[in-house]
Design an enzyme around this catalytic site. Structure first.
Site, PDB file in Angstrom:
ATOM      1  N   HIS A 375       0.719  -1.185  -0.104  1.00 18.88           N
ATOM      2  CA  HIS A 375      -0.058   0.180   0.019  1.00 18.88           C
ATOM      3  C   HIS A 375       0.818   1.327  -0.049  1.00 18.88           C
ATOM      4  CE1 HIS A 375      -3.028  -2.785   0.269  1.00 18.88           C
ATOM      5  NE2 HIS A 375      -3.633  -2.027  -0.147  1.00 18.88           N
ATOM      6  N   CYS A 686     -10.077  -4.853 -10.477  1.00 23.07           N
ATOM      7  CA  CYS A 686      -9.476  -3.852  -9.928  1.00 23.07           C
ATOM      8  C   CYS A 686      -8.101  -3.667  -9.204  1.00 23.07           C
ATOM      9  CB  CYS A 686     -10.377  -3.036  -8.936  1.00 23.07           C
ATOM     10  SG  CYS A 686     -10.684  -4.088  -7.405  1.00 23.07           S
TER      11      CYS A 686
HETATM   12  C1  PEP Z   1      -6.485  -6.226  -4.544  1.00 23.17           C
HETATM   13  O1  PEP Z   1      -6.452  -6.884  -3.659  1.00 23.17           O
HETATM   14  O2  PEP Z   1      -6.376  -6.504  -5.806  1.00 23.17           O
HETATM   15  C2  PEP Z   1      -7.202  -4.988  -4.465  1.00 23.17           C
HETATM   16  C3  PEP Z   1      -7.605  -4.021  -5.340  1.00 23.17           C
HETATM   17  O3  PEP Z   1      -7.256  -4.568  -3.284  1.00 23.17           O
HETATM   18  P1  PEP Z   1      -5.999  -3.852  -2.379  1.00 23.17           P
HETATM   19  O4  PEP Z   1      -4.727  -3.567  -3.393  1.00 23.17           O
HETATM   20  O5  PEP Z   1      -6.307  -2.457  -1.708  1.00 23.17           O
HETATM   21  O6  PEP Z   1      -5.741  -4.828  -1.150  1.00 23.17           O
END
Ligand code: PEP
Ligand code: MG
Length: 759
Positions: A375, A686
């Site tokens: 993140h 996503c």
């Molecule tokens: C994912 O896990 O692909 C996602 C879009 O969520 P994050 O990256 O916030 O965990």
């Protein structure tokens, strides 16, 4: 609204806070203000110490001022303790007759029989209690309770940030002698290759932020010149105004996330004991820089040895403050500088560190350790800080000020480059800048044979809205609501969340917006949430589990989303759903939030689209049952790959094993897409896989028609869609699904050998 003026004044508490000379002053100012506006005879503030489990009076208007610091009670003791234990306001008109009443002799409170206590809380954290007392004649009414709640919620923010300096005053101890140490520039570090976390290029002097060594380094400085007390006072003033300016800048730029990022620094600086002790040492003949370091060491010792993690984390703030203060005091050529224009080399970076860097105008960052789908990397893209991740710990020994060229388009870092390398670098990037005006993006996207594909935006910070428009995203497919939570130092209130969410909704001007509920845990840690240390946080108390376990936080967030989504095409999405049971529990919370808002007559969106992230293998196996109960699926490939392949997405050492085109991943996507289609649910992708052009034909061939990506990737993804013929994509997908090995799929996709196989 009866107490309108009070509400206006408290909304300005932050301002008051910054102007106050100390926390005590702020609390005093608050009790005076509340007493005045609510026509109360008494107002007091008690703060709760989690370690001792005691509530201590910290300010009062109306009671004997000597009670401050003296009146103490346990959680649950007396009416005040009861308000905090039960987390509800207690309003009693004949307090002395109440069975839980407890008189504190010496406070002079016997005469005030109308009593109101409102707990001060942040999310799950108990912070303290605000109490009001009146003489016999006037009882407290519903409006008074509402007004006190508003004050308490505003105070909660500030106190949570400030309370670590309260009770910090300890006896001075003699400082241990500074450690002599010599550092060497490591050999063989001229060119480093790493992974690209956030694209871009930067050039500048480096600043190594190694939390384990910052102070050690500072202590090695020697001070040949003598400085005066006046120069010290001037340096304090300068530091204060710099910090205040930084705080305003960060608030302007990142209003959703940046609550009081520099507050701790300012608080320590304003703490009488901190600067006071330094001044005393200087008056006793010590050279000011040495006095600064001596007091800093005492503070760092206290913080480092605290049993409270929240306080331990403040060490960094003290170090940062001292660096600034010394920088301003010394004013010499090699004084420690800020981060403006610098390339930061760091390990263990939290999102709040990144925000701080961004607000100071950092040019780029090289992280030692971490993963590109972690993140911090995602946030770096939103903040447009070019970033490379390289697993080379020797980088932490590069001396500050060494020139660094950061090419986060190829993943290359040049340390102390030769003139030739620097010239070539500049030439290449000048060309790129010329060619690099934002490429045109069409408002709608179609495949080569005319099938419509929707390209939506992933939003991490509200600042991304502008990019979403510039790149013509058709809506928001994923708003990661956890960023305001992880960046801040405490839980945002429902109202604060509402304001941020509403800005997103109005900012998107009628386009669909999908909010994801809190997805913390794993590498998204809340520094203020004191969870048991987890050995394996990626599989710990995270995401929807956290929300389901902490219903008050969950309900507040859902209420804020529903309110913000009034009149909008609103989607609410639950992350990390592992079972239909999880989904039903999450929906039950959503229903409860709606019922509450209905009951209270609060306007909100009554018919949001409801969906889940598919990012766990269990959800793939249950795709049919889940699809029957949702409006949409969004496939989170970042976690899906991590959990299906058992590869930590934040671990650079195993990056080669993190393979989006692994046949198992493709088959999982296929299962999910087919289940969604069977049940008439929408399906999008996503995770980062969606923004990689090499995977676009494959995803389209598997039946995906909606991709949600960081806005900056729009041009390349649109181009990849436009070049795709669906027939060919279908054949490609069928062949890939039939393939038995990673290498076979890689060959079909025409991937370079380096990406073909784990080394
Ligand atoms: C994912 O896990 O692909 C996602 C879009 O969520 P994050 O990256 O916030 O965990
Ligand atoms: Mg995820």
């Amino acid at each position: 609204m009866e107490h309108y003026q009070l509400l206006c004044d408290i909304s300005d508490l932050n301002h008051l806070f910054r102007q106050s000379a100390s926390v005590e002053n702020l609390l005093d100012a608050t009790v005076q203000m509340v007493t005045r506006h609510l026509h109360s005879d008494v107002c007091s503030i008690y703060l709760y110490d989690e370690e001792t489990e005691m509530l201590v009076m910290r300010a009062t208007a109306g009671l004997n001022p000597e009670s401050v610091g003296q009146v103490r009670m346990k959680l649950g003791e007396g009416l005040t303790g009861m308000a905090l234990k039960e987390l509800r306001p207690i309003c009693v008109s004949r307090a002395s007759k109440h069975p839980d009443y407890k008189l504190f002799v010496g406070t002079d409170e016997e005469q005030f029989d109308n009593f109101l206590a409102v707990p001060i809380t942040r999310g799950l954290t108990r912070i303290g209690v605000l109490t009001l007392q009146r003489k016999k004649r006037t009882k407290f009414r519903e409006e008074d309770i509402r007004a006190c709640r508003a004050v308490a919620s505003q105070l909660a923010n500030i106190i949570e940030n400030a309370r670590f300096v309260i009770g910090l005053h300890v006896e001075n101890e003699p400082a241990p002698p500074a450690v002599e140490q010599v550092w060497h520039l490591p050999a063989g570090l001229e060119v480093i290759h790493g992974q690209i976390a956030a694209e871009g290029v930067a050039r500048g002097p480096c600043r190594v932020l190694d939390k384990e060594r910052t102070f050690e380094k500072l202590q090695q400085r020697t001070f040949d010149r003598s400085y005066t007390l006046e120069q010290f006072d001037e340096a304090v003033r300068q530091t204060e105004s710099q910090l205040e300016e930084l705080q305003s800048r960060v608030e302007e730029k990142l209003s959703d996330a940046a609550s009081l990022i520099f507050a701790s620094h300012l608080l320590i600086l304003k703490d009488r004991q901190f600067v006071g002790t330094m001044r005393r040492l200087i008056e006793d003949g010590q050279n000011p820089p040495a006095a600064v370091l001596q007091v800093a060491r005492q503070y760092i010792d206290i913080f480092t040895h605290s049993t409270n993690r929240y306080i331990r984390e403040k060490v960094q703030d003290v170090e940062d403050l001292i660096t600034r203060l010394l920088g301003n005091l010394l004013q010499d050529a090699d004084r420690p500088t800020g981060l403006a224009g610098a390339i930061v080399i760091a390990r263990t970076v939290f999102p709040s560190d990144l925000l701080q860097m961004s607000s100071e105008g950092v040019a780029g960052a090289v992280l030692v350790g971490g993963g590109v789908t972690g993140h911090v990397s995602i946030l770096a893209r939103s903040l447009q800080i070019p970033m490379v991740i390289a697993n080379r710990y020797e980088l932490l020994a590069v001396p500050d000020g060494t020139e660094v060229l950061l090419d986060a388009e190829t993943g290359t870092v040049f340390i102390a480059p030769s003139r030739d390398v620097a010239t070539q670098f500049e030439r290449r990037h000048a060309e790129q800048r010329r060619a690099g005006a934002v490429p045109a993006v069409r408002p709608q996207t179609h495949t080569a044979d005319g099938t419509r594909v929707r390209l939506l935006a992933n939003i991490n910070l509200l600042g991304d809205i502008q990019a979403a428009h510039a790149f013509r995203c058709e809506g928001v497919g994923l708003y990661r609501t956890e960023f305001p939570f992880i960046i801040r130092r405490d839980f945002p209130s429902e109202q604060e969340q509402y304001q941020a969410y509403r800005r997103l909704v109005t900012g998107m001007r009628g386009k669909p917006v999908t909010f994801r509920t809190l997805d913390i845990g794993g590498d998204k840690v809340l520094s203020y949430y004191h969870n048991a240390e987890e050995k394996n946080p990626g599989m710990g108390m995270r995401s929807i589990r956290f929300s389901l376990r902490n219903q008050p936080v969950f309900l507040q967030q859902l209420r804020a989303m529903l309110r913000a989504g009034l009149g909008a095409d609103l989607g609410i999405m639950f992350p990390m759903i592992a079972s239909t049971d999880d989904l039903r529990q999450a929906r039950a919370a959503l229903d409860e939030a709606q019922r509450q808002l209905d009951r209270e007559g609060v306007p909100h969106n009554a018919r949001p689209r409801v969906g889940i992230m598919v990012e766990l293998p269990s959800a793939v196996y249950l795709a049919d049952s889940l699809a029957a109960e949702v409006d949409f699926f969004s496939i989170g490939t970042n976690d899906l790959i991590q959990f299906m392949l058992g590869v930590d997405r934040t671990n650079e050492n195993v990056a080669d094993f993190y393979i989006p085109h692994h046949p198992a991943i493709l088959r999982a996507i296929q299962v999910v897409v087919d289940a969604a289609h069977r049940h008439g649910a929408e399906v999008s992708v996503c995770g980062d896989m969606a923004h990689m052009p090499e995977y676009v034909p494959l995803l389209l061939g598997l039946g995906v028609r909606t991709l949600s990506i960081d806005p900056g990737y729009m041009p390349r993804v649109q181009q990849a869609v436009e070049q795709t013929h669906l027939d060919a994509a279908g054949e490609l997908a069928a062949a890939a699904l039939a393939a038995g090995t990673v290498q076979d799929v890689a060959r079909l996709l025409g991937l370079a050998p380096s990406a073909e196989q784990p080394s």
